[in-house]
Design an enzyme around this catalytic site. Structure first.
Site, short mmCIF file in Angstrom:
data_model
loop_
_atom_site.label_atom_id
_atom_site.label_comp_id
_atom_site.label_asym_id
_atom_site.label_seq_id
_atom_site.Cartn_x
_atom_site.Cartn_y
_atom_site.Cartn_z
N HIS A 1 7.74 8.45 -78.70
CA HIS A 1 7.83 6.99 -78.58
C HIS A 1 8.37 6.67 -77.19
O HIS A 1 8.93 7.53 -76.51
CB HIS A 1 8.77 6.43 -79.65
CG HIS A 1 8.12 6.26 -80.97
ND1 HIS A 1 7.92 5.04 -81.56
CD2 HIS A 1 7.59 7.17 -81.82
CE1 HIS A 1 7.31 5.20 -82.72
NE2 HIS A 1 7.09 6.48 -82.91
N ASP B 1 2.85 0.58 -86.62
CA ASP B 1 3.94 1.11 -85.80
C ASP B 1 5.28 0.52 -86.28
O ASP B 1 5.40 -0.69 -86.45
CB ASP B 1 3.63 0.69 -84.35
CG ASP B 1 4.57 1.28 -83.34
OD1 ASP B 1 4.97 2.44 -83.50
OD2 ASP B 1 4.90 0.57 -82.36
N HIS C 1 12.36 2.90 -75.78
CA HIS C 1 11.35 1.83 -75.76
C HIS C 1 11.64 0.93 -74.57
O HIS C 1 12.77 0.50 -74.39
CB HIS C 1 11.42 1.00 -77.04
CG HIS C 1 11.02 1.75 -78.27
ND1 HIS C 1 11.89 2.05 -79.29
CD2 HIS C 1 9.83 2.27 -78.65
CE1 HIS C 1 11.25 2.70 -80.25
NE2 HIS C 1 10.00 2.86 -79.88
N SER D 1 2.94 -3.16 -84.11
CA SER D 1 4.35 -3.14 -84.55
C SER D 1 4.57 -4.31 -85.51
O SER D 1 3.68 -5.13 -85.72
CB SER D 1 5.25 -3.30 -83.33
OG SER D 1 5.04 -4.60 -82.78
N VAL E 1 2.50 3.80 -76.41
CA VAL E 1 2.62 3.00 -75.19
C VAL E 1 2.51 1.52 -75.54
O VAL E 1 1.53 1.10 -76.16
CB VAL E 1 1.49 3.34 -74.20
CG1 VAL E 1 1.66 2.55 -72.89
CG2 VAL E 1 1.43 4.84 -73.90
N ASN E 2 3.49 0.76 -75.12
CA ASN E 2 3.43 -0.68 -75.34
C ASN E 2 3.82 -1.47 -74.08
O ASN E 2 3.02 -2.25 -73.55
CB ASN E 2 4.33 -1.08 -76.53
CG ASN E 2 3.92 -2.40 -77.12
OD1 ASN E 2 3.17 -3.15 -76.51
ND2 ASN E 2 4.41 -2.71 -78.30
P1 13P Z 1 7.11 1.61 -74.83
O1 13P Z 1 7.21 0.15 -75.01
O2 13P Z 1 8.24 2.17 -74.06
O3 13P Z 1 5.81 2.02 -74.26
O4 13P Z 1 7.21 2.28 -76.27
C1 13P Z 1 6.28 1.92 -77.26
C2 13P Z 1 6.53 2.58 -78.55
O5 13P Z 1 7.15 3.61 -78.62
C3 13P Z 1 5.96 1.96 -79.75
O6 13P Z 1 6.28 2.64 -80.90
#
Ligand code: 13P
Length: 288
Positions: free
Chosen positions: A211, A85, A183, A53, A234-235
């Site tokens: 997302h 991203d 997110h 990101s 997924v982040n």
């Molecule tokens: P999360 O942090 O909810 O997993 O989402 C990540 C995301 O959509 C990055 O583009």
């Protein structure tokens, strides 16, 4: 036999669409996170995408992220790709393309629709010259990739009319839209609009991206993929296991100061989480 590297990201996404599985996009900003992601791909022979990101490349660097992924996938012979991203401007996107990213996501969802379309078209022009895939975004997704105690803000689901207009005019390969996910992880699980996913898949022909992959209930994740999602971002879940593993390690071994003795805990936690998510996204050996 075709080597893993010759099989391009687009081929993997097409295969995912045919066979109803999804590729995970796993975000990283540190080396041990990337090692964990790569090891999971190797262990399961699974194609996946690494994501960076804006905040993550501000910390790590676009060229640095691209070089690390390129060197490691070559050495480990894994089908791992790299996506920018939520790219925020054309300049960063051009840099990512130059540095060898396999895909770029331009997020103009906060802009008026016409402006979003105009810039996304420029991104498509630049990226397609180099065979780089483009993800566009229409309909602003809510949330932030961290742990929250409160319920999430209500989603504003993207209208089909906007989705069709945007994809037709921009000719993006993949599309991120608001289908109810957010997110971050909140006090309540998101309610996913599966019909919107299915309609978007049928009416645009684009790769549908979910997302906000963290915090989605497993049954909903499976249903979303069955209805057309081929890429899940997924982040937060990775950030949470990374932090917990480091905290545990440093609490249990208070005197340890050697980074390469502390950080493997975070690498292993990342690897386990990524493997779990790959299995949830229904990836099975033999799909490539
Ligand atoms: P999360 O942090 O909810 O997993 O989402 C990540 C995301 O959509 C990055 O583009």
């Amino acid at each position: 036999m075709m080597s893993l590297k010759e099989f391009m990201l687009k081929d993997h996404l097409n295969k995912a669409r045919e066979r109803a599985f999804a590729l995970g996009q796993f975000n990283f900003s540190t080396l041990e996170q990337l090692q964990g992601i790569m090891l999971a791909s190797k262990e399961l022979s699974a194609p996946l995408i690494c994501g960076t990101s804006s905040g993550e490349v501000d910390f790590l660097g676009v060229a640095e992220a691209a070089s690390l992924v390129s060197i490691m996938r070559e050495k480990m012979n894994v089908p791992v790709f790299l996506n920018l991203d939520h790219g925020r401007d054309l300049e960063t996107i051009k840099k990512a393309i130059e540095c060898g990213y396999d895909a770029v996501h331009f997020d103009g969802s906060h802009l008026p629709m016409e402006e979003n379309i105009e810039i996304t078209k420029k991104v498509v022009l630049e990226a397609h010259k180099k065979g780089v895939l483009v993800e566009g975004e229409v309909g602003k997704m809510k949330g932030e990739s961290t742990l929250h105690d409160t319920p999430a803000e209500k989603p504003t689901l993207t209208s089909m009319e906007k989705i069709v207009k945007f994809t037709k005019e921009t000719e993006v390969d993949s599309i991120a839209l608001d289908v109810g996910s957010v997110h971050g992880i909140y006090a309540d699980a998101p309610v996913i609009d599966f019909d919107r996913i299915e309609k978007a898949k049928n009416e645009t022909g684009c790769f549908i991206v979910l997302h906000g992959g963290s915090g989605v209930e497993e049954k909903d994740m499976r249903e979303g993929i069955k209805r057309g999602v081929v890429k899940v971002n997924v982040n937060t879940e990775l950030r949470a296991v990374w932090r917990d593993a480091l905290y545990r390690e440093m609490t249990e071994n208070k005197k340890e100061i050697v980074p390469y003795k502390i950080l493997p805990a975070a690498r292993e936690a990342t690897r386990e989480k990524v493997k779990k998510m790959i299995k949830l996204f229904s990836y099975e050996k033999g799909n490539i």
